[in-house]
Write a protein that holds these residues in place. Structure first.
Motif, PDB file in Angstrom:
ATOM      1  N   GLY A   1       0.738  -1.071   0.010  1.00 27.26           N
ATOM      2  CA  GLY A   1      -0.094   0.067   0.075  1.00 27.26           C
ATOM      3  C   GLY A   1       1.045   1.221  -0.113  1.00 27.26           C
ATOM      4  O   GLY A   1       0.979   1.872   1.018  1.00 27.26           O
ATOM      5  N   TRP A   2       1.440   1.652  -1.328  1.00 24.16           N
ATOM      6  CA  TRP A   2       2.295   2.789  -1.677  1.00 24.16           C
ATOM      7  C   TRP A   2       1.646   3.950  -1.422  1.00 24.16           C
ATOM      8  O   TRP A   2       0.533   4.214  -2.287  1.00 24.16           O
ATOM      9  CB  TRP A   2       3.225   2.319  -2.439  1.00 24.16           C
ATOM     10  CG  TRP A   2       4.377   3.704  -2.621  1.00 24.16           C
ATOM     11  CD1 TRP A   2       5.307   3.714  -1.534  1.00 24.16           C
ATOM     12  CD2 TRP A   2       4.779   4.096  -3.642  1.00 24.16           C
ATOM     13  NE1 TRP A   2       6.022   4.927  -2.173  1.00 24.16           N
ATOM     14  CE2 TRP A   2       5.775   5.037  -3.715  1.00 24.16           C
ATOM     15  CE3 TRP A   2       4.252   4.062  -5.075  1.00 24.16           C
ATOM     16  CZ2 TRP A   2       6.378   5.796  -4.457  1.00 24.16           C
ATOM     17  CZ3 TRP A   2       4.902   4.701  -5.943  1.00 24.16           C
ATOM     18  CH2 TRP A   2       6.003   5.795  -5.788  1.00 24.16           C
ATOM     19  N   ARG A   3       2.031   4.995  -0.701  1.00 17.78           N
ATOM     20  CA  ARG A   3       1.270   6.348  -0.820  1.00 17.78           C
ATOM     21  C   ARG A   3       2.184   7.474  -1.200  1.00 17.78           C
ATOM     22  O   ARG A   3       2.013   8.638  -0.779  1.00 17.78           O
ATOM     23  CB  ARG A   3       0.970   6.752   0.658  1.00 17.78           C
ATOM     24  CG  ARG A   3      -0.177   5.867   1.138  1.00 17.78           C
ATOM     25  CD  ARG A   3      -0.874   6.171   2.457  1.00 17.78           C
ATOM     26  NE  ARG A   3       0.239   6.024   3.541  1.00 17.78           N
ATOM     27  CZ  ARG A   3       0.716   5.236   4.169  1.00 17.78           C
ATOM     28  NH1 ARG A   3       0.369   4.046   3.969  1.00 17.78           N
ATOM     29  NH2 ARG A   3       1.816   5.181   5.101  1.00 17.78           N
ATOM     30  N   GLN A   4       3.301   6.960  -2.225  1.00 17.37           N
ATOM     31  CA  GLN A   4       4.356   8.084  -2.683  1.00 17.37           C
ATOM     32  C   GLN A   4       4.926   8.805  -1.440  1.00 17.37           C
ATOM     33  O   GLN A   4       5.291   9.686  -1.691  1.00 17.37           O
ATOM     34  CB  GLN A   4       3.828   8.906  -3.482  1.00 17.37           C
ATOM     35  CG  GLN A   4       3.111   8.116  -5.027  1.00 17.37           C
ATOM     36  CD  GLN A   4       3.056   9.102  -5.846  1.00 17.37           C
ATOM     37  OE1 GLN A   4       3.387  10.086  -6.486  1.00 17.37           O
ATOM     38  NE2 GLN A   4       1.606   8.898  -6.602  1.00 17.37           N
ATOM     39  N   ASP A   5       5.045   7.841  -0.510  1.00 19.34           N
ATOM     40  CA  ASP A   5       5.882   8.577   0.641  1.00 19.34           C
ATOM     41  C   ASP A   5       7.114   7.896   0.826  1.00 19.34           C
ATOM     42  O   ASP A   5       8.274   8.704   0.823  1.00 19.34           O
ATOM     43  CB  ASP A   5       5.179   8.225   1.944  1.00 19.34           C
ATOM     44  CG  ASP A   5       4.509   6.870   2.202  1.00 19.34           C
ATOM     45  OD1 ASP A   5       4.609   5.965   1.324  1.00 19.34           O
ATOM     46  OD2 ASP A   5       3.723   6.722   3.257  1.00 19.34           O
TER      47      ASP A   5
ATOM     48  N   PHE B   1       4.040   0.385   5.789  1.00 17.62           N
ATOM     49  CA  PHE B   1       2.787   0.370   4.766  1.00 17.62           C
ATOM     50  C   PHE B   1       1.460   0.229   5.551  1.00 17.62           C
ATOM     51  O   PHE B   1       0.456  -0.108   4.949  1.00 17.62           O
ATOM     52  CB  PHE B   1       2.963  -0.513   3.533  1.00 17.62           C
ATOM     53  CG  PHE B   1       4.147  -0.586   2.778  1.00 17.62           C
ATOM     54  CD1 PHE B   1       4.456   0.482   2.078  1.00 17.62           C
ATOM     55  CD2 PHE B   1       5.192  -1.425   2.853  1.00 17.62           C
ATOM     56  CE1 PHE B   1       5.495   0.484   1.223  1.00 17.62           C
ATOM     57  CE2 PHE B   1       6.120  -1.651   2.080  1.00 17.62           C
ATOM     58  CZ  PHE B   1       6.675  -0.277   1.578  1.00 17.62           C
TER      59      PHE B   1
ATOM     60  N   SER C   1      -0.603  -2.715   4.952  1.00 15.23           N
ATOM     61  CA  SER C   1      -1.210  -2.820   3.797  1.00 15.23           C
ATOM     62  C   SER C   1      -0.444  -3.356   2.841  1.00 15.23           C
ATOM     63  O   SER C   1       0.411  -2.896   2.044  1.00 15.23           O
ATOM     64  CB  SER C   1      -1.896  -1.491   3.257  1.00 15.23           C
ATOM     65  OG  SER C   1      -2.539  -1.778   2.109  1.00 15.23           O
TER      66      SER C   1
ATOM     67  N   ASP D   1       0.140  13.788 -10.343  1.00  9.68           N
ATOM     68  CA  ASP D   1       0.826  13.837  -9.018  1.00  9.68           C
ATOM     69  C   ASP D   1       2.155  13.380  -8.976  1.00  9.68           C
ATOM     70  O   ASP D   1       3.203  13.823  -8.292  1.00  9.68           O
ATOM     71  CB  ASP D   1       0.035  12.846  -7.925  1.00  9.68           C
ATOM     72  CG  ASP D   1      -0.197  11.625  -8.405  1.00  9.68           C
ATOM     73  OD1 ASP D   1       0.215  11.086  -9.374  1.00  9.68           O
ATOM     74  OD2 ASP D   1      -0.861  10.990  -7.761  1.00  9.68           O
TER      75      ASP D   1
ATOM     76  N   ASP E   1      -2.427  11.236 -13.075  1.00  6.57           N
ATOM     77  CA  ASP E   1      -2.108  10.561 -11.575  1.00  6.57           C
ATOM     78  C   ASP E   1      -1.573   9.257 -11.677  1.00  6.57           C
ATOM     79  O   ASP E   1      -2.262   8.369 -12.506  1.00  6.57           O
ATOM     80  CB  ASP E   1      -3.092  10.617 -10.520  1.00  6.57           C
ATOM     81  CG  ASP E   1      -3.336  12.159 -10.189  1.00  6.57           C
ATOM     82  OD1 ASP E   1      -2.609  13.103 -10.353  1.00  6.57           O
ATOM     83  OD2 ASP E   1      -4.497  12.377  -9.279  1.00  6.57           O
TER      84      ASP E   1
ATOM     85  N   LYS F   1      -1.326   5.617 -10.825  1.00  6.75           N
ATOM     86  CA  LYS F   1      -2.174   4.623 -10.217  1.00  6.75           C
ATOM     87  C   LYS F   1      -1.627   3.120 -10.020  1.00  6.75           C
ATOM     88  O   LYS F   1      -1.438   2.557  -9.160  1.00  6.75           O
ATOM     89  CB  LYS F   1      -3.574   4.397 -11.035  1.00  6.75           C
ATOM     90  CG  LYS F   1      -4.235   5.748 -11.037  1.00  6.75           C
ATOM     91  CD  LYS F   1      -4.708   6.132  -9.808  1.00  6.75           C
ATOM     92  CE  LYS F   1      -5.533   7.519  -9.860  1.00  6.75           C
ATOM     93  NZ  LYS F   1      -5.826   8.074  -8.736  1.00  6.75           N
TER      94      LYS F   1
END
Length: 473
Positions: free
Chosen positions: A154-158, A251, A254, A314, A383, A385
């Protein structure tokens, strides 16, 4: 995306399953596309390291530190002609492997080879007698593990996945080359994971050299982790799926275990690896391509442009902000992450070759003038995905025309991948830029060694073909 916090939910912790897969992988069981993907990445990464050794100032500090540290002469620091310990050679070569941003990537983004290949080459030279088939299998394992984790967390671009996951892929590759049994390789993953790290600002933050050097740490970490496990050091039994384990920490718990393991050992994702024609961040390539296509189709030159609009999702916005700094990057590292500067440079020169980005290029008045005409337009449709989205540009000409172009079928993309001939040509171009350039005969010998790697009794032949003189001395 499913999520697990308890080992008891599954017959075996994921670290054990992946370790067994990596330890038991064999060349004879690899699909041919996976073999080709491993060999291409070896040659491509060798070339990029050589080019960086002679052109990127950011890599010099890493090489100088390694040279000063000395160490047993176990492995080669490419492009510079000296040897050091396997751990430190992996660090220096890894730092050079990514600093041009010319290394390979998956169709879903991020870079595996810059962690895997320097680690693999260091172990191959340190050990000696590792066959070409075993090197291919070890690289294929690392590529596959990297992509399975990259796609199903579950990567959130963090977090910077290239380093967070790259060190685990490098550990798998190094462990396979050291012939670690599954239980030892599972322990090695723990020592790899403790070296995971990397925030996204380090990738594209202006003025920093972190974005170029990070792969040195993950390559070094993979070799170090495997050597620690070989010596009997013990890790945790709940590395990935424990309550306070890897997935929970990075993550938020996730991840999709079922997809990570789907057809494990049957499908190797390294076969999908993509290779770059331009030495710039991959998220900028489709905009570069769109710009070049628009100008060619409409017979434009850079002086015809009144405004160049880049549409940004993004994943592109960080390459455009702060806009004034991106239009006039202060360093070569910044230039490779600057979408306005890159499209302007491509528009002015009609291409973006490995040797084009130089200190002098940063002061090119024609490029800087056009970069000031680049504006960004936010477009959520672009963005990120899953797979990297294709960029889009609009050119407003001085005579009032509006020209739009999308970046589909970008060279080096999944729909237009580089072939062996392209990678051979790229390798030759890159090798010529090395701090100590190999001879034309050495370049040809290395190309042949990579293509025929499965026939080598000692995979270190790949390095010797690059460093030995024609008579073998």
């Amino acid at each position: 995306m499913t999520h697990s916090t308890s080992v008891s939910d599954h017959p075996a912790e994921l670290s054990g399953v992946l370790a067994e897969f990596a330890a038991e992988a064999a060349y004879e069981k690899l699909p041919q596309p996976a073999v080709d993907g491993a060999k291409k990445s070896l040659l491509d990464t060798l070339g990029v390291i050589l080019a960086a050794s002679g052109t990127e100032p950011a890599a010099r500090a890493a090489v100088d530190v390694v040279r000063d540290a000395g160490g047993q002469p176990q492995a080669t620091v490419l492009g510079h002609g000296f040897r050091t310990s396997a751990v430190m050679a992996a660090f220096a070569n890894g730092a050079m492997a990514h600093c041009l941003n010319f290394d390979d990537q998956t169709p879903w983004g991020q870079h595996s080879a810059t962690s895997i290949i320097p680690a693999a080459l260091a172990v191959v030279e340190r050990q000696g007698g590792i066959s070409g088939k075993d090197l291919i299998a070890a690289v294929a394992v690392g590529q596959d593990l990297f992509t399975r984790l990259r796609r199903h967390v579950g990567w959130r671009q963090d977090w910077n996945l290239s380093s967070v996951i790259g060190v685990l892929a490098a550990t798998a590759t190094a462990g396979r080359l050291l012939n670690l049994p599954p239980d030892r390789l599972a322990h090695a993953f723990s020592f790899g994971a403790i070296q995971s790290g990397g925030f996204m600002d380090m990738v594209s933050g202006p003025g920093s050299e972190l974005g170029g050097m990070y792969a040195g740490f993950s390559a070094k970490g993979g070799v170090l982790a495997a050597l620690l496990a070989q010596r009997g050091a013990k890790g945790t039994d709940t590395l990935f799926e424990g309550k306070n384990g890897f997935f929970a920490t990075y993550f938020g718990g996730s991840y999709d275990r079922e997809k990570i393991l789907d057809n494990l050992g049957g499908e190797y994702y390294g076969a999908a690896t993509l290779y770059k024609p331009w030495a710039a961040v991959g998220t900028a390539h489709s905009h570069i391509h769109a710009t070049l296509e628009a100008m060619a189709r409409h017979g434009l030159n850079s002086d015809d442009i009144q405004e160049l609009r880049v549409y940004a999702g993004d994943c592109h916005e960080g390459l455009c902000a702060p806009l004034d700094a991106r239009r006039a990057p202060a360093t070569l590292m910044d230039a490779r992450f600057s979408l306005p500067f890159l499209v302007a440079m491509a528009a002015v020169h009609g291409d973006l070759k490995a040797g084009d980005l130089t200190q002098a290029a940063l002061k090119d008045d024609r490029v800087l003038k056009l970069a000031r005409k680049v504006v960004t337009v936010s477009d959520p449709a672009l963005d990120w995905k899953d797979e990297l989205p294709s960029g889009r540009v609009e050119i407003v000409t001085r005579d009032g025309r509006r020209v739009e172009q999308s970046g589909e079928d970008t060279p080096g993309s999944a729909t237009r991948p580089l072939a062996w001939t392209d990678i051979n040509a790229k390798f030759a171009d890159c090798a010529a830029l090395a701090a100590v350039p190999p001879s034309p005969e050495q370049i040809v010998a290395t190309q042949r060694a990579a293509a025929d790697l499965e026939s080598a009794d000692d995979a270190a032949h790949l390095i010797r073909s690059l460093t030995d003189t024609p008579n073998g001395h």
